[in-house]
Design an enzyme around this catalytic site. Structure first.
Site, mmCIF file in Angstrom:
data_model
loop_
_atom_site.group_PDB
_atom_site.id
_atom_site.type_symbol
_atom_site.label_atom_id
_atom_site.label_comp_id
_atom_site.label_asym_id
_atom_site.label_seq_id
_atom_site.Cartn_x
_atom_site.Cartn_y
_atom_site.Cartn_z
ATOM 1 C CB SER A 115 -85.849 46.844 -2.827
ATOM 2 O OG SER A 115 -85.995 47.756 -1.791
ATOM 3 C CG HIS A 116 -85.440 45.467 1.298
ATOM 4 N ND1 HIS A 116 -86.407 45.980 0.458
ATOM 5 C CD2 HIS A 116 -85.971 44.375 1.859
ATOM 6 C CE1 HIS A 116 -87.487 45.233 0.542
ATOM 7 N NE2 HIS A 116 -87.252 44.242 1.382
ATOM 8 C CG ASP A 279 -83.435 50.279 0.260
ATOM 9 O OD1 ASP A 279 -83.188 51.438 -0.116
ATOM 10 O OD2 ASP A 279 -84.325 49.577 -0.257
ATOM 11 C CG ASP A 281 -84.152 50.385 -4.233
ATOM 12 O OD1 ASP A 281 -84.068 50.193 -2.996
ATOM 13 O OD2 ASP A 281 -85.248 50.491 -4.816
ATOM 14 C CG ASP A 283 -86.772 52.436 -2.145
ATOM 15 O OD1 ASP A 283 -85.994 51.752 -1.443
ATOM 16 O OD2 ASP A 283 -87.657 51.929 -2.866
ATOM 17 N NE ARG A 284 -87.595 48.781 2.267
ATOM 18 C CZ ARG A 284 -88.053 47.671 2.789
ATOM 19 N NH1 ARG A 284 -87.437 47.135 3.826
ATOM 20 N NH2 ARG A 284 -89.121 47.080 2.309
ATOM 21 C CE LYS A 378 -89.655 51.934 -0.007
ATOM 22 N NZ LYS A 378 -90.789 51.090 -0.331
HETATM 23 C C1 G1P Z 1 -92.210 45.403 1.813
HETATM 24 C C2 G1P Z 1 -92.754 46.418 2.792
HETATM 25 C C3 G1P Z 1 -93.610 47.434 2.061
HETATM 26 C C4 G1P Z 1 -92.799 48.077 0.938
HETATM 27 C C5 G1P Z 1 -92.191 47.006 0.053
HETATM 28 C C6 G1P Z 1 -91.233 47.612 -0.965
HETATM 29 O O1 G1P Z 1 -93.255 44.710 1.196
HETATM 30 O O2 G1P Z 1 -93.484 45.800 3.823
HETATM 31 O O3 G1P Z 1 -94.061 48.406 2.970
HETATM 32 O O4 G1P Z 1 -93.598 48.921 0.167
HETATM 33 O O5 G1P Z 1 -91.462 46.067 0.829
HETATM 34 O O6 G1P Z 1 -90.172 48.283 -0.373
HETATM 35 P P1 G1P Z 1 -93.756 43.265 1.678
HETATM 36 O O7 G1P Z 1 -92.553 42.355 1.644
HETATM 37 O O8 G1P Z 1 -94.232 43.443 3.097
HETATM 38 O O9 G1P Z 1 -94.852 42.888 0.734
HETATM 39 ZN ZN ZN Z 2 -85.674 49.795 -1.760
#
Ligand code: G1P
Ligand code: ZN
Length: 545
Positions: A115-116, A279, A281, A283-284, A378
């Site tokens: 992801s990010h 981000d 991938d 989704d953000r 998302k």
């Molecule tokens: C974080 C975000 C959460 C999101 C997840 C995946 O998780 O807070 O809302 O769903 O990334 O993108 P966390 O690191 O807080 O467990």
């Molecule tokens: Zn992501």
């Protein structure tokens, strides 16, 4: 000799426990011999796959993406998976993967992404399984995968070369057909069904300048197709549009700290009317206006309040959901338009049942994630287009839209403080200290207000009645303020402590304060209670949103 080989392992890896979004580890950890293979073998043994349907495989293009896809295909061939669909070069955003699973009736998807989190050899890698509805696998599935991985003694794979997948086409190996498709087409088609892209394009061409930052990650090709090819905007409206294996050393997390190039363009230089970033991938999303940052919790509320402007939602919405730490801004909208509003734990997987049962249409999280029932993830670009469609219809600036919203519904001042990668024992100590103090806090005064409730959030899924405990410590005050504290489930180094502060101001109050100022009493009271700065040896959180 057979080209299907069986590999026996001495000892299984004990650490393959999927967190908030699948298995996420450093790239180096993923490169250990058999590490990825064991996890994939466990997934295939756990998935109850229907031989008539296909499996979607793709990722955000980070370091290791293609190599992982090749290994997964080799394991799938050994398991006689009948059909695999992969995008050209293996590049597929998470929302596009969710869409493909649904559209192609796939039995599952395997998404390669952290992801990010940063990518590259010194960054992170991840594997996520999405089930047939297109959404992240629920805990009961990932728990089974974890158990399986801990007991695994062997895995099998096809020990021969896999053809290149750099162009659209098919190849057949043993019982498996692999179809290589364009990874952008189906997603863009979906967006064209939800939004009126022509109306948006007309508006943008009439003096409403935009810039989109793909952060050298997966959304570049999608954004270019939509903004440049379809809408005819100028080429420079997409920044960092080429997916790179290490994201050009960017940390592809669209927030004010990591998307600072975009933040500078919009907030300091004020060079554009609208800016957005996605981000790693896809989704953000982060939304910015000229001199104006939109808090993601407010973004969810704005989308919910303005669905009538978007063709895809013109028939109304059934309900809305937010994760527990997300501000209650959307609750005020839901109340006013008379639709149900659900509160779920952190993580997109908890929206799945509500979406599948048509109990909600729109949902979101404070962590820059918004989405709807069009897929089961998302969706960053969807949120950007939603904002643009509202602005095109209402013909106003981002700042006017948000101020009008607050003047109508009141404002939920909100901030999240992240203490990233701190020692595990420090994070656990702070968390446990608060957990131990909760019973004393309840019914007493805190930050000059009465504590109505202080607990560890437990969620009962209204659809299948499954119970998820320990979903975050919360202090709920009589004056509609909340403090939430939880430990991240997606970090890969040390522990990350997240603290969320929220305070509601009514329409007749001053709605133009800086959130850090509006929330300073709550922030200070919590630090006095828990000694966070002292214990973390940090005067400031790593990231403030
Ligand atoms: C974080 C975000 C959460 C999101 C997840 C995946 O998780 O807070 O809302 O769903 O990334 O993108 P966390 O690191 O807080 O467990
Ligand atoms: Zn992501």
């Amino acid at each position: 000799m057979s080209d299907i080989k069986e590999i026996y392992i001495k000892e299984p890896f004990k650490d393959q426990k999927p967190g908030t979004s699948g298995l996420r580890k450093s790239t180096i950890e993923f490169q250990q011999d058999n590490y990825l293979e064991i996890f994939i073998e466990s997934i295939l043994r756990t998935l109850d796959f229907n031989q008539n349907n296909s499996l979607i495989i793709g990722g955000d293009g980070r370091y290791g993406n293609e190599e992982a896809i090749i290994k997964i295909i080799q394991i799938c061939i050994a398991h006689k998976v009948k059909k695999i669909i992969i995008p050209v070069n293996g590049i597929l955003s998470t929302p596009a993967a969710s869409n493909l699973i649904r559209k192609k009736n796939a039995f599952a998807g395997i998404i390669l992404s952290a992801s990010h989190n940063p990518g590259g050899i010194n960054g992170d890698f991840g594997v996520k399984v999405n089930i047939a509805n297109g959404g992240p696998a629920p805990e009961k599935f990932t728990d089974k995968v974890f158990k399986c991985s801990q007991m695994l003694t062997n895995y099998k794979f096809y020990d021969a070369k896999i053809p290149d997948f750099n162009k659209v086409g098919f190849f057949q190996i043993k019982d498996t057909t692999v179809e290589v498709i364009d990874g952008v087409d189906d997603y863009v088609d979906l967006m064209e069904h939800i939004f009126d892209l022509d109306q948006i394009a007309d508006f943008l061409k009439k003096d409403f300048s935009i810039v989109f930052d793909a952060m050298n990650a997966v959304t570049g090709p999608y954004a270019k197709r939509i903004f440049i090819e379809k809408m005819g905007l100028s080429k420079d409206c997409v920044l960092n549009g080429l997916p790179l294996k290490d994201f050009g050393n960017l940390h592809p997390d669209p927030n004010l700290t990591y998307a600072n190039q975009l933040a500078d363009l919009l907030l300091n230089k004020q060079s554009y009317c609208f800016g957005a970033a996605c981000d790693g991938d896809g989704d953000r999303n982060m939304i910015l206006g000229k001199g104006c940052f939109i808090n993601p919790s407010d973004s969810l509320a704005i989308l919910t309040a303005n669905t009538k402007f978007v063709p895809g939602y013109k028939d109304g919405i059934s309900g809305v959901a937010r994760s527990m730490p997300t501000s209650m801004a959307v609750d005020s909208v839901a109340k006013k338009i008379n639709i149900p509003c659900y509160e779920t734990p952190t993580g997109w997987k908890f929206f799945g049942n509500l979406l599948d049962s048509n109990m909600i249409t729109i949902c979101g999280e404070e962590s820059f994630g918004t989405g709807s029932d069009h897929i089961r993830e998302k969706d960053g670009l969807w949120a950007v287009l939603f904002w643009l469609q509202i602005l095109a219809c209402r013909k106003c600036s981002v700042s006017e839209l948000i101020h009008n919203h607050w003047n109508h519904f009141g404002r939920n001042y909100y901030t999240r403080h992240d203490y990233e990668a701190i020692p595990k024992d420090v994070a656990t100590q702070i968390y446990q200290n608060l957990e131990n103090l909760l019973p004393q806090l309840k019914n007493n005064k805190f930050a000059n207000s009465l504590v109505l409730n202080a607990d560890n959030f437990t969620y009962t899924d209204p659809v299948d009645n499954s119970i998820s405990k320990n979903q975050g410590l919360r202090i709920i005050l009589e004056n509609n303020s909340r403090i939430i504290l939880r430990l991240s489930g997606t970090g890969t180094k040390g522990s990350t402590l997240r603290i969320y502060f929220e305070k509601y101001s009514q329409t007749n109050e001053n709605l133009n304060l800086n959130p850090q100022v509006a929330l300073c009493e709550l922030i200070k009271s919590l630090d006095d209670l828990l000694n966070i700065s002292k214990l973390t040896k940090m005067d400031q959180p790593t990231v403030i949103t």
